[in-house]
Design a protein around this motif. Structure first.
Motif, short mmCIF file in Angstrom:
data_model
loop_
_atom_site.label_atom_id
_atom_site.label_comp_id
_atom_site.label_asym_id
_atom_site.label_seq_id
_atom_site.Cartn_x
_atom_site.Cartn_y
_atom_site.Cartn_z
N GLU A 123 -6.37 3.12 -3.34
CA GLU A 123 -7.12 1.87 -3.47
C GLU A 123 -8.34 1.87 -2.57
N ASP A 124 -8.13 2.25 -1.32
CA ASP A 124 -9.22 2.20 -0.34
C ASP A 124 -10.29 3.25 -0.62
N GLN A 125 -9.89 4.43 -1.08
CA GLN A 125 -10.84 5.51 -1.29
C GLN A 125 -11.54 5.42 -2.64
N TYR A 126 -10.77 5.10 -3.69
CA TYR A 126 -11.32 5.16 -5.05
C TYR A 126 -11.50 3.79 -5.70
N GLY A 127 -11.01 2.75 -5.07
CA GLY A 127 -11.17 1.41 -5.60
C GLY A 127 -10.41 1.17 -6.88
N LYS A 128 -9.32 1.90 -7.08
CA LYS A 128 -8.56 1.72 -8.32
C LYS A 128 -7.08 1.49 -8.00
N PRO A 129 -6.42 0.69 -8.85
CA PRO A 129 -5.00 0.43 -8.64
C PRO A 129 -4.14 1.61 -9.07
N VAL A 130 -2.95 1.70 -8.49
CA VAL A 130 -1.97 2.72 -8.83
C VAL A 130 -0.64 2.02 -9.08
N THR A 131 -0.16 2.05 -10.30
CA THR A 131 1.13 1.42 -10.60
C THR A 131 2.23 2.20 -9.89
N GLY A 132 3.00 1.50 -9.06
CA GLY A 132 4.03 2.15 -8.27
C GLY A 132 5.42 1.89 -8.83
N PHE A 133 6.21 2.96 -8.98
CA PHE A 133 7.59 2.86 -9.45
C PHE A 133 8.54 3.38 -8.38
N ASP A 134 9.61 2.65 -8.17
CA ASP A 134 10.66 3.10 -7.25
C ASP A 134 11.90 2.27 -7.53
N LEU A 135 13.03 2.73 -7.01
CA LEU A 135 14.28 1.96 -7.10
C LEU A 135 14.75 1.49 -5.73
N ASN A 136 14.06 1.94 -4.67
CA ASN A 136 14.42 1.56 -3.32
C ASN A 136 13.82 0.19 -3.00
N GLU A 137 14.65 -0.83 -3.01
CA GLU A 137 14.16 -2.19 -2.84
C GLU A 137 13.57 -2.42 -1.46
N TYR A 138 14.14 -1.78 -0.45
CA TYR A 138 13.61 -1.93 0.90
C TYR A 138 12.16 -1.45 0.96
N GLY A 139 11.91 -0.26 0.39
CA GLY A 139 10.55 0.25 0.38
C GLY A 139 9.61 -0.64 -0.39
N LEU A 140 10.04 -1.09 -1.57
CA LEU A 140 9.20 -1.93 -2.41
C LEU A 140 8.85 -3.25 -1.72
N LYS A 141 9.82 -3.82 -1.02
CA LYS A 141 9.58 -5.09 -0.34
C LYS A 141 8.58 -4.96 0.80
N HIS A 142 8.40 -3.75 1.30
CA HIS A 142 7.46 -3.52 2.40
C HIS A 142 6.21 -2.78 1.92
N ASN A 143 5.95 -2.82 0.63
CA ASN A 143 4.82 -2.11 0.04
C ASN A 143 3.50 -2.67 0.56
N VAL A 144 2.61 -1.79 1.00
CA VAL A 144 1.36 -2.21 1.65
C VAL A 144 0.15 -2.15 0.73
N SER A 145 0.35 -1.82 -0.55
CA SER A 145 -0.79 -1.81 -1.47
C SER A 145 -1.31 -3.23 -1.66
#
Length: 275
Positions: free
Chosen positions: A80-102
């Protein structure tokens, strides 16, 4: 095993929202990593620098981009910061997703084995960074992942390298294996993929990897192992290791602590598979 389909819904996760395309599930990944790793960590920063050197045009020219195993979104945020574009993120780890910094990217709880029809052939680039080493069934996982890749799309993989370096740290981190170049080539061959470009990276860090193996030898506390093996402890140490890590050319074919590669489907796969 594929997970049952459920209706999509969202849940607030701090400043982020999680889209639940699948139920959350346990994964072979230590939550301790999420508590230590930031975009300023020398290894995370160097990994992104290697991506830019190896595949800058691939990422900058991509349409829809996804990351499978996004965790708490460090790579999403860097893109996001370098290219100005979104990246759809997939994961099953809820802890990680809840702390996602995008900031501008989708954050989805999603099992790729589910093969959601809305996501078929959707992404022109899929990033798989430090995920494959956690997966027992590499081929089944990659077959499900490639369902989501556009026919002329690119898959960019990063994995830990050096079979000799496998240690208690890898067990604590949930790693099943570390990789040699011949392993990467065998994976590509089995899954009808071609390697466009690849590089070792982390060559200056090989001695540090050897020291880490000795430091965690015989330890049993997984939290302490992750902290010992990944936490740089102090800003000066982080800067020192970061400067050391940059003392190599990219791409390089000599030696490293990680492997990064850009792959695409072969013409045979394009004719016979779901991609």
């Amino acid at each position: 095993m594929p997970m049952p389909m459920q209706d999509s819904n969202t849940e607030s996760a701090g400043l982020r929202e999680i889209e639940y395309l699948s139920p959350a599930a346990e994964v072979s990944m230590s939550d301790g990593y999420f508590q230590i790793a930031t975009t300023n960590h020398f290894w995370v920063s160097r990994r992104f620098d290697v991506l830019r050197r190896l595949a800058d045009g691939v990422v900058s020219g991509a349409g829809e981009v996804a990351e499978v195993g996004c965790g708490h979104g460090l790579l999403q945020r860097q893109i996001e910061d370098q290219y100005g574009k979104p990246v759809t993120g997939f994961d099953l780890n809820e802890y990680g997703l809840k702390h996602n910094v995008s900031k501008i990217s989708r954050v989805c709880c999603y099992d790729i084995h589910q093969r959601n029809e809305d996501l078929r052939r959707k992404f022109s680039v899929i990033l798989l960074f430090d995920v494959l080493e956690h997966i027992s069934d590499e081929d089944g996982f990659l077959d499900a992942l490639l369902f989501h890749l556009a026919p002329q799309g690119k898959l960019i993989i990063n994995v830990p390298a050096g079979r000799w370096a496998f240690s208690e740290y890898d067990f604590a981190a949930g790693h099943v294996r570390r990789y040699a170049v011949k392993d990467l080539r065998a994976i590509a061959l089995r899954n009808q993929l071609e390697i466009d470009n690849w590089t070792w990276w982390g060559f200056p860090l090989v001695p540090a990897l050897a020291v880490r193996k000795l430091l965690v030898m015989g330890k049993r506390d997984q939290g302490k192992i992750i902290s010992t093996g990944f936490d740089s402890k102090a800003p000066w140490m982080d800067k020192t290791l970061g400067a050391l890590a940059r003392l190599e050319w990219i791409p390089q074919k000599l030696l490293g602590t990680s492997l990064m590669a850009v792959l695409r489907a072969t013409s045979e796969r394009l004719r016979t598979k779901t991609i």
